[in-house]
Design an enzyme around this catalytic site. Structure first.
Site, PDB file in Angstrom:
ATOM      1  CG  LEU A 135      -9.708 -38.194 -26.963  1.00 38.52           C
ATOM      2  CD1 LEU A 135     -10.786 -37.547 -26.103  1.00 38.52           C
ATOM      3  CD2 LEU A 135      -8.702 -38.922 -26.096  1.00 38.52           C
ATOM      4  CG  ASP A 136      -9.523 -44.902 -29.660  1.00 34.18           C
ATOM      5  OD1 ASP A 136      -8.820 -44.510 -30.599  1.00 34.18           O
ATOM      6  OD2 ASP A 136      -9.121 -45.681 -28.780  1.00 34.18           O
ATOM      7  CE  LYS A 137     -19.004 -44.421 -33.444  1.00 38.26           C
ATOM      8  NZ  LYS A 137     -19.606 -45.451 -34.334  1.00 38.26           N
ATOM      9  CB  THR A 139     -12.000 -42.610 -25.837  1.00 35.23           C
ATOM     10  OG1 THR A 139     -11.604 -43.977 -25.948  1.00 35.23           O
ATOM     11  CG2 THR A 139     -11.276 -41.980 -24.662  1.00 35.23           C
ATOM     12  NE  ARG A 234     -10.051 -49.420 -27.203  1.00 35.63           N
ATOM     13  CZ  ARG A 234     -10.616 -49.335 -28.413  1.00 35.63           C
ATOM     14  NH1 ARG A 234     -10.421 -48.257 -29.179  1.00 35.63           N
ATOM     15  NH2 ARG A 234     -11.366 -50.324 -28.859  1.00 35.63           N
TER      16      ARG A 234
END
Length: 319
Positions: A135-137, A139, A234
């Site tokens: 997961l992105d930082k 998220t 996104r």
């Protein structure tokens, strides 16, 4: 030292793609891993390196010499983990905002991998400490981590076969009329190499979404991933001109909306990350085969933003 292995491709594999047949011959490894070793020469077929899509004849002699796994350059750190589920084969983590998953330039410490190594030192023997997706930082939400080589291979294969079900909550700008599917390829942005973009030369990407709740100028969506490209939700939401709230990289900076209350404006301005949460995760347990499903509510900051938007919506309806 990994011992060399040799085998023959069964006659019943005749006509099948080589990479698929190899995955069945060595089920403890993923197809992508075997393909990479074939390209590197760590796996040979009749002494050569045929293309992964080459049709199998049956009876080919296969030799596999798995290289040693690279040493994981990360130190254990006592970082708190929100563990939703734990057993000998897997961990399910509810990741908070601000936590980077993998160590990288600029983030050599303080990552999820550092935390996992402290929780279970044996994860140092696995590639990426058992992490199979990221997961992105900023998220939040659910991630599954493997604790054994066999478990990691099985989970990676499920991801490749699109049998891992991941559902997200995403607050986007604008009023979305109805649910739909976005099927647009995603690749590196042609100018800004730190971003991704919908591009003809990208990899296939499929995102399904449906409306969960509407606000005067925003929409809460339930989003389901069929593929797992970098920044996929996104990028896809920005592509249809409904960027995720709080995502400056893809056009989600707060926008003043006429008639919105000061409280709602303030809540939007204060939310300084993408409003994206991995709310549901479902996969087949790599050992038992049981289907496991987990849910995690949106975190407090996300919920506070939704409450502010609901209050503003109710006030507008009363006017």
């Amino acid at each position: 030292m990994n011992e060399p292995r040799s085998a023959e491709l069964p006659e019943e594999e005749a006509g099948q793609r080589l990479d698929a047949a190899l995955a069945r011959l060595f089920p403890e490894y993923s197809r992508s891993q075997l393909t990479q070793w074939l390209k590197e020469g760590a796996l040979t077929v009749n002494g050569g390196q045929p293309k992964p899509r080459t049709p199998v004849q049956g009876g080919e002699h296969v030799v596999l010499e798995p290289p040693e796994a690279p040493v994981l350059e990360a130190e254990p750190e006592p970082i708190a983990l929100d563990i939703v589920h734990e057993d000998p084969a897997v961990l399910v983590i509810n990741k908070p905002a601000g936590l980077v998953v993998h160590p990288a330039a600029g983030h050599r410490a303080g990552t999820l991998v550092n935390a996992l190594l402290h929780h279970d030192p044996n994860l140092s023997q696995l590639p990426r400490a058992g992490v199979v997706h990221r997961l992105d930082k900023d998220t939040t939400g659910l991630m599954v981590v493997a604790r054994t080589p066999q478990g990691q291979t099985a989970l990676v294969r499920q991801l490749q076969e699109r049998t891992v079900h991941r559902e997200y909550r995403a607050l986007v700008q604008g009023r979305v009329i109805s649910g739909a599917t976005i099927e647009e390829p995603i690749g590196r942005h042609p100018v800004d190499r730190k971003r991704q973009a919908v591009t003809g030369g990208g990899k296939p990407a499929v995102t399904h979404y449906r409306v969960a709740e509407r606000f005067p100028a925003h929409t809460l969506l339930n989003v389901r991933l069929e593929t797992g490209r970098t920044h996929q939700i996104r990028v896809h939401m920005a592509h249809i001109r409904h960027p995720i709230v709080g995502d400056p990289a893809y056009g989600g900076r707060p926008r003043p909306v006429r008639g919105m209350s000061e409280a709602a404006k303030g809540a939007l301005a204060a939310f300084r990350r993408q409003a994206l949460h991995a709310a549901r995760l479902e996969f087949e347990h790599p050992d038992s085969g049981e289907v496991l499903a987990f849910e995690a509510p949106v975190p407090e900051d996300f919920e506070a933003l939704l409450v502010a938007l609901r209050t503003d919506r109710e006030a507008e309806n009363d006017r």
